[in-house]
Scaffold this motif. Structure first.
Motif, PDB file in Angstrom:
ATOM      1  N   ILE A  91      40.501  35.578  49.891  1.00 19.62           N
ATOM      2  CA  ILE A  91      41.119  35.319  48.586  1.00 19.62           C
ATOM      3  C   ILE A  91      40.114  35.574  47.468  1.00 19.62           C
ATOM      4  O   ILE A  91      40.470  36.079  46.399  1.00 19.62           O
ATOM      5  CB  ILE A  91      41.667  33.879  48.516  1.00 19.62           C
ATOM      6  N   THR A  92      38.848  35.252  47.701  1.00 15.06           N
ATOM      7  CA  THR A  92      37.806  35.554  46.710  1.00 15.06           C
ATOM      8  C   THR A  92      37.728  37.060  46.455  1.00 15.06           C
ATOM      9  O   THR A  92      37.598  37.506  45.320  1.00 15.06           O
ATOM     10  CB  THR A  92      36.441  35.035  47.194  1.00 15.06           C
ATOM     11  N   SER A  93      37.828  37.849  47.524  1.00 14.89           N
ATOM     12  CA  SER A  93      37.831  39.304  47.373  1.00 14.89           C
ATOM     13  C   SER A  93      39.050  39.775  46.591  1.00 14.89           C
ATOM     14  O   SER A  93      38.957  40.692  45.769  1.00 14.89           O
ATOM     15  CB  SER A  93      37.803  39.981  48.745  1.00 14.89           C
ATOM     16  N   CYS A  94      40.201  39.154  46.834  1.00 14.51           N
ATOM     17  CA  CYS A  94      41.417  39.506  46.097  1.00 14.51           C
ATOM     18  C   CYS A  94      41.248  39.234  44.603  1.00 14.51           C
ATOM     19  O   CYS A  94      41.640  40.051  43.754  1.00 14.51           O
ATOM     20  CB  CYS A  94      42.613  38.720  46.623  1.00 14.51           C
ATOM     21  N   ARG A  95      40.654  38.096  44.301  1.00 15.38           N
ATOM     22  CA  ARG A  95      40.431  37.732  42.895  1.00 15.38           C
ATOM     23  C   ARG A  95      39.507  38.736  42.217  1.00 15.38           C
ATOM     24  O   ARG A  95      39.746  39.162  41.076  1.00 15.38           O
ATOM     25  CB  ARG A  95      39.856  36.315  42.827  1.00 15.38           C
ATOM     26  N   GLN A  96      38.454  39.154  42.930  1.00 15.73           N
ATOM     27  CA  GLN A  96      37.508  40.111  42.360  1.00 15.73           C
ATOM     28  C   GLN A  96      38.161  41.484  42.176  1.00 15.73           C
ATOM     29  O   GLN A  96      37.911  42.170  41.180  1.00 15.73           O
ATOM     30  CB  GLN A  96      36.275  40.245  43.261  1.00 15.73           C
ATOM     31  N   ALA A  97      39.001  41.886  43.114  1.00 12.81           N
ATOM     32  CA  ALA A  97      39.684  43.177  43.001  1.00 12.81           C
ATOM     33  C   ALA A  97      40.593  43.207  41.779  1.00 12.81           C
ATOM     34  O   ALA A  97      40.659  44.218  41.061  1.00 12.81           O
ATOM     35  CB  ALA A  97      40.476  43.466  44.269  1.00 12.81           C
ATOM     36  N   LEU A  98      41.291  42.116  41.531  1.00  7.85           N
ATOM     37  CA  LEU A  98      42.138  42.042  40.341  1.00  7.85           C
ATOM     38  C   LEU A  98      41.306  42.103  39.066  1.00  7.85           C
ATOM     39  O   LEU A  98      41.671  42.774  38.092  1.00  7.85           O
ATOM     40  CB  LEU A  98      42.968  40.755  40.366  1.00  7.85           C
ATOM     41  N   THR A  99      40.175  41.407  39.080  1.00  6.39           N
ATOM     42  CA  THR A  99      39.289  41.427  37.912  1.00  6.39           C
ATOM     43  C   THR A  99      38.775  42.842  37.649  1.00  6.39           C
ATOM     44  O   THR A  99      38.764  43.315  36.507  1.00  6.39           O
ATOM     45  CB  THR A  99      38.090  40.479  38.134  1.00  6.39           C
ATOM     46  N   ASP A 100      38.363  43.525  38.709  1.00  2.00           N
ATOM     47  CA  ASP A 100      37.858  44.893  38.558  1.00  2.00           C
ATOM     48  C   ASP A 100      38.944  45.830  38.032  1.00  2.00           C
ATOM     49  O   ASP A 100      38.655  46.769  37.280  1.00  2.00           O
ATOM     50  CB  ASP A 100      37.336  45.422  39.899  1.00  2.00           C
ATOM     51  N   ALA A 101      40.188  45.593  38.446  1.00  2.00           N
ATOM     52  CA  ALA A 101      41.302  46.431  37.995  1.00  2.00           C
ATOM     53  C   ALA A 101      41.814  46.005  36.624  1.00  2.00           C
ATOM     54  O   ALA A 101      42.689  46.668  36.063  1.00  2.00           O
ATOM     55  CB  ALA A 101      42.441  46.376  39.006  1.00  2.00           C
ATOM     56  N   GLN A 102      41.262  44.907  36.091  1.00  2.00           N
ATOM     57  CA  GLN A 102      41.671  44.352  34.797  1.00  2.00           C
ATOM     58  C   GLN A 102      43.170  44.027  34.796  1.00  2.00           C
ATOM     59  O   GLN A 102      43.899  44.341  33.858  1.00  2.00           O
ATOM     60  CB  GLN A 102      41.322  45.312  33.653  1.00  2.00           C
ATOM     61  N   LEU A 103      43.582  43.378  35.887  1.00  6.09           N
ATOM     62  CA  LEU A 103      44.979  42.987  36.036  1.00  6.09           C
ATOM     63  C   LEU A 103      45.061  41.517  36.424  1.00  6.09           C
ATOM     64  O   LEU A 103      44.071  40.921  36.866  1.00  6.09           O
ATOM     65  CB  LEU A 103      45.675  43.828  37.112  1.00  6.09           C
ATOM     66  N   SER A 104      46.245  40.956  36.302  1.00  7.89           N
ATOM     67  CA  SER A 104      46.519  39.606  36.794  1.00  7.89           C
ATOM     68  C   SER A 104      47.555  39.705  37.906  1.00  7.89           C
ATOM     69  O   SER A 104      48.166  40.764  38.122  1.00  7.89           O
ATOM     70  CB  SER A 104      47.047  38.722  35.659  1.00  7.89           C
ATOM     71  N   THR A 105      47.785  38.603  38.587  1.00 14.43           N
ATOM     72  CA  THR A 105      48.768  38.609  39.672  1.00 14.43           C
ATOM     73  C   THR A 105      50.169  38.944  39.145  1.00 14.43           C
ATOM     74  O   THR A 105      50.982  39.532  39.858  1.00 14.43           O
ATOM     75  CB  THR A 105      48.802  37.253  40.385  1.00 14.43           C
ATOM     76  N   ALA A 106      50.424  38.612  37.888  1.00 12.97           N
ATOM     77  CA  ALA A 106      51.743  38.884  37.309  1.00 12.97           C
ATOM     78  C   ALA A 106      52.000  40.377  37.127  1.00 12.97           C
ATOM     79  O   ALA A 106      53.151  40.797  36.971  1.00 12.97           O
ATOM     80  CB  ALA A 106      51.874  38.166  35.964  1.00 12.97           C
ATOM     81  N   ASP A 107      50.946  41.186  37.145  1.00  8.89           N
ATOM     82  CA  ASP A 107      51.092  42.630  36.946  1.00  8.89           C
ATOM     83  C   ASP A 107      51.490  43.372  38.227  1.00  8.89           C
ATOM     84  O   ASP A 107      51.756  44.575  38.176  1.00  8.89           O
ATOM     85  CB  ASP A 107      49.780  43.227  36.421  1.00  8.89           C
ATOM     86  N   LEU A 108      51.516  42.661  39.358  1.00  5.43           N
ATOM     87  CA  LEU A 108      51.770  43.322  40.638  1.00  5.43           C
ATOM     88  C   LEU A 108      53.257  43.321  40.984  1.00  5.43           C
ATOM     89  O   LEU A 108      53.938  42.302  40.847  1.00  5.43           O
ATOM     90  CB  LEU A 108      50.982  42.628  41.749  1.00  5.43           C
ATOM     91  N   PHE A 120      48.927  58.520  43.828  1.00  2.48           N
ATOM     92  CA  PHE A 120      48.365  57.255  44.287  1.00  2.48           C
ATOM     93  C   PHE A 120      46.986  57.094  43.657  1.00  2.48           C
ATOM     94  O   PHE A 120      46.073  57.876  43.938  1.00  2.48           O
ATOM     95  CB  PHE A 120      48.227  57.248  45.811  1.00  2.48           C
ATOM     96  N   GLU A 121      46.828  56.083  42.853  1.00  2.51           N
ATOM     97  CA  GLU A 121      45.546  55.841  42.201  1.00  2.51           C
ATOM     98  C   GLU A 121      45.037  54.458  42.608  1.00  2.51           C
ATOM     99  O   GLU A 121      45.703  53.449  42.368  1.00  2.51           O
ATOM    100  CB  GLU A 121      45.706  55.920  40.684  1.00  2.51           C
ATOM    101  N   VAL A 122      43.876  54.411  43.247  1.00  2.00           N
ATOM    102  CA  VAL A 122      43.281  53.133  43.630  1.00  2.00           C
ATOM    103  C   VAL A 122      42.491  52.609  42.437  1.00  2.00           C
ATOM    104  O   VAL A 122      41.481  53.179  42.035  1.00  2.00           O
ATOM    105  CB  VAL A 122      42.363  53.280  44.855  1.00  2.00           C
ATOM    106  N   LEU A 123      42.973  51.523  41.852  1.00  3.80           N
ATOM    107  CA  LEU A 123      42.325  50.964  40.668  1.00  3.80           C
ATOM    108  C   LEU A 123      41.056  50.207  41.023  1.00  3.80           C
ATOM    109  O   LEU A 123      40.097  50.196  40.250  1.00  3.80           O
ATOM    110  CB  LEU A 123      43.297  50.038  39.930  1.00  3.80           C
ATOM    111  N   SER A 124      41.052  49.565  42.170  1.00  2.00           N
ATOM    112  CA  SER A 124      39.861  48.826  42.599  1.00  2.00           C
ATOM    113  C   SER A 124      39.991  48.507  44.076  1.00  2.00           C
ATOM    114  O   SER A 124      41.084  48.557  44.648  1.00  2.00           O
ATOM    115  CB  SER A 124      39.688  47.521  41.799  1.00  2.00           C
ATOM    116  N   THR A 125      38.864  48.168  44.666  1.00  2.00           N
ATOM    117  CA  THR A 125      38.855  47.758  46.067  1.00  2.00           C
ATOM    118  C   THR A 125      37.756  46.734  46.269  1.00  2.00           C
ATOM    119  O   THR A 125      36.754  46.727  45.553  1.00  2.00           O
ATOM    120  CB  THR A 125      38.654  48.980  46.994  1.00  2.00           C
ATOM    121  N   ASN A 126      37.960  45.868  47.226  1.00  2.00           N
ATOM    122  CA  ASN A 126      36.961  44.857  47.549  1.00  2.00           C
ATOM    123  C   ASN A 126      37.175  44.466  49.004  1.00  2.00           C
ATOM    124  O   ASN A 126      38.236  44.728  49.573  1.00  2.00           O
ATOM    125  CB  ASN A 126      37.091  43.630  46.636  1.00  2.00           C
ATOM    126  N   GLY A 127      36.183  43.865  49.606  1.00  3.22           N
ATOM    127  CA  GLY A 127      36.370  43.466  50.992  1.00  3.22           C
ATOM    128  C   GLY A 127      35.100  43.089  51.691  1.00  3.22           C
ATOM    129  O   GLY A 127      34.070  42.840  51.067  1.00  3.22           O
TER     130      GLY A 127
END
Length: 649
Positions: free
Chosen positions: A348-365, A258-265
């Motif tokens: 939702i803003t936190s979700c967007r930032q977490a994806l940015t930090d992980a260098q991923l898009s919603t399509a990658d999930l 289990f690797e946590v790529l990013s977190t926000n909240g």
């Protein structure tokens, strides 16, 4: 004995420690016992998983027969234990959970709720929120953790959390008919070092050996069964909206790791805030503002009715009830959604930032997992599903999912699941202060934990015997913009010329997110270590602001760092040149001494005039060009003298 700051004049590189693919577990002497609840042979002491929540808490364990996580329901009272503590006026033992909840109306000043929001925080951290509680929070004008006054006694959030944990432990022991001494406790992924340590301390006060502090999103993924198969590879988002906290984590699960790529909240955003907005709506609608001041029973009645309305509107279009005294309360689902829309947007803003930090898009999930009772609100479910572009998974009971995952993690620690490894991350950069008030990062934001990293430093003054090491947390280049965690001295360094000592400063961040800092002078093996246990934590606004400021002020921060580093280099050059001329004046001509003094003064004048980086660098270059020829000459003389009378074989 002088004590000066650690200056990173000659950083000597970074190093890092990676957790092994499999955790090595300490082996205990086996104990054979019969579990009277299940009738099965119990090979070892049970380790429970505990979700210590803002609104509700619960405890779970792995059933020895089916090896599945089960939430403990003691005496049919339900698995959920309200996180409420009531102190009877007669001084009897506190009442916790279901039996304490009615006192929120009948005796609110002696009944404590939402204590998780106070863990690791001082009064200043609460801002204007302190007045929203139905009990007395003391402002003692200190940076220590807040105190809650009940009658003539004072309690810390750790004390109160311990009472909740004691109740959970007692229920587990009664239901399982066996002692429970060890536990895994979950916390929001965004809990900082102070809040994690406070949670661990509460467990100890409750008589529990806390084996691990686990992030709630990681526990949730385990509960959903993701990652338990060694062949499974998935990237998931865990959206966790509870009663008092929110966090989102992006996890990659590959070959049981289990690797946590990013977190926000946000540690101050949850269902309680939805209730508060509804109370404010009704207060304005009915003109109750003048009656609320000091009327704690009325405040609590409104808060509990707001919570009831929130739950009712998850299944119906309208809610209506009335206060004691006859005032009618009404709210439609559309009105409620409009009230809470800004809160949902913040998640939702936190979700967007977490994806940015992980260098991923919603399509990658591959999946979006919902955790926390507040995800039952339809607007939350709809907004999350829309943002991520897929239906969010809410197939498990959102109130139980974290505790179930904690039980699985407990099973991992017990050695029963050897093919799973959890790697979490730290949400903010950790580093030390260096010359000029700069932040020198050692463990970066979103680094995997457990981890170890460090850098090497040296002294800036001849004969320096102490180094003061100041530890900071934050994303800005200047320490004054970050948060100070601790400070300690490395004493007893042998007196040596500046630049000769080698001091390793190591940061060790354990699996609970607790930081230990050690400093070692390598030549003398002088060492000092400190475990960072700050008295207060960061508010959600501070954490958000630190991350936002690091982006907004990135350009000026870089410029500020460059000018400070240039000034530091110039000041060190002045010190070295003046010391050199003083020690070697017999080898220099009067003209060289005069020109050097003039150029040194010129550099001092440029620094005093707060010259820009380029002006300082030009003056530094001129001084170096002037001094290089005779510095080389003096070095050759020194070598010649040292070699006199010696033969080279």
């Amino acid at each position: 004995m002088q004590s000066v700051r650690a200056y990173s004049i000659y950083p000597r590189g970074r190093f890092a420690y990676r957790a092994p693919r499999r955790l090595r577990l300490t082996l205990f002497m086996a104990k054979v016992a019969i579990n009277l609840s299940t009738g099965s042979l119990q090979q070892e002491e049970i380790i429970v998983g505990i979700d210590l929540g803002t609104t509700n808490s619960l405890v779970a364990y792995i059933h020895p027969d089916g090896r599945q996580p089960v939430a403990i329901n003691d005496q049919g009272r339900g698995s959920i234990v309200p996180s409420v503590v009531h102190f009877p006026a007669d001084g009897e033992a506190p009442i916790v959970g279901n039996e304490a909840k009615p006192y929120l109306l009948t005796n609110p000043e002696n009944t404590i709720y939402s204590v998780k929001r106070l863990l690791g925080k001082n009064y200043g951290d609460l801002g204007g929120h302190a007045a929203q509680y139905g009990y007395k929070i003391i402002d003692d004008n200190s940076e220590g953790m807040v105190k809650i006054r009940v009658g003539d006694r004072f309690y810390s959030p750790i004390d109160l959390s311990a009472e909740i944990l004691k109740e959970l432990r007692a229920r587990a022991e009664h239901a399982l008919k066996t002692p429970v001494n060890r536990a895994v406790i979950t916390v929001p992924a965004y809990f900082n070092d102070s809040q994690r340590q406070a949670t661990r301390d509460a467990g100890r006060l409750a008589g529990l050996d806390v084996l691990r502090i686990v992030n709630e999103p990681t526990a949730a993924a385990l509960a959903y069964g993701i990652g338990l198969s060694p062949d499974e590879e998935k990237t998931v988002a865990v959206y966790d909206l509870g009663g008092g906290t929110f966090d989102v984590s992006i996890l990659r699960i590959q070959q049981g790791i289990f690797e946590v790529l990013s977190t926000n909240g946000d540690t101050y955003l949850g269902g309680d805030d939805m209730d508060r907005l509804l109370v404010e709506h009704w207060t304005g609608q009915l003109g109750l503002a003048s009656q609320l001041g000091g009327n704690i029973p009325l405040q609590q009645e409104l808060r509990l009715l707001a919570e009831q309305a929130k739950k009712h509107l998850s299944q119906h279009d309208d809610f209506q009830d009335e206060l004691t005294g006859g005032s009618a309360l009404r709210i439609s689902k559309a009105e409620f959604n409009a009230l809470i829309q800004p809160l949902v947007d913040r998640t939702i803003t936190s979700c967007r930032q977490a994806l940015t930090d992980a260098q991923l898009s919603t399509a990658d999930l591959d999946a979006v997992l919902l955790v926390g009772g507040s995800t039952r609100v339809p607007l939350v479910y709809e907004s999350v599903s829309t943002f991520f572009g897929q239906q969010a998974n809410n197939s498990l009971n959102p109130d139980e999912v974290v505790a179930l995952g904690a039980a699985i993690q407990a099973d991992i620690l017990a050695g029963n699941r050897r093919d799973v490894l959890l790697l979490d991350v730290t949400p903010l950069t950790l580093g030390i202060e260096t010359m000029g008030g700069l932040m020198d990062p050692i463990i970066g934001r979103n680094s995997k934990i457990p981890t170890k990293a460090g850098r090497q430093y040296t002294t800036s003054v001849d004969g320096q015997v102490n180094l003061k090491i100041s530890v900071y947390q934050g994303e800005r280049d200047l320490v004054r913009e970050n948060r100070k965690l601790a400070e300690f001295d490395l004493r007893g360094i042998p007196a040596m010329p500046a630049g000769l000592p080698k001091v390793d400063v190591n940061f060790i961040l354990n699996a609970d997110g607790i930081l230990k800092v050690e400093a070692i002078e390598l030549r003398s093996n002088t060492r000092q270590a400190v475990e960072i246990k700050p008295q207060n934590g960061l508010t959600d606004e501070q954490v958000e602001q630190m991350l936002m400021d690091s982006l907004v002020h990135a350009k000026e921060d870089v410029a500020a760092r460059m000018i400070i580093e240039t000034r530091t280099m110039a000041e060190q050059l002045i010190y070295q040149v003046e010391r050199f001329v003083d020690k070697n004046s017999q080898y220099l001509t009067e003209e060289e001494i005069h020109e050097t003094a003039a150029q040194v003064q010129n550099l001092k004048d440029v620094l005093a005039a707060n010259g820009d980086k380029d002006a300082i660098m030009r003056t530094v270059d001129t001084l170096e060009e002037l001094t290089s020829p005779f510095a080389e000459r003096v070095m050759n003389i020194s070598i010649k003298q040292a070699m006199q009378g010696k033969r080279i074989e």
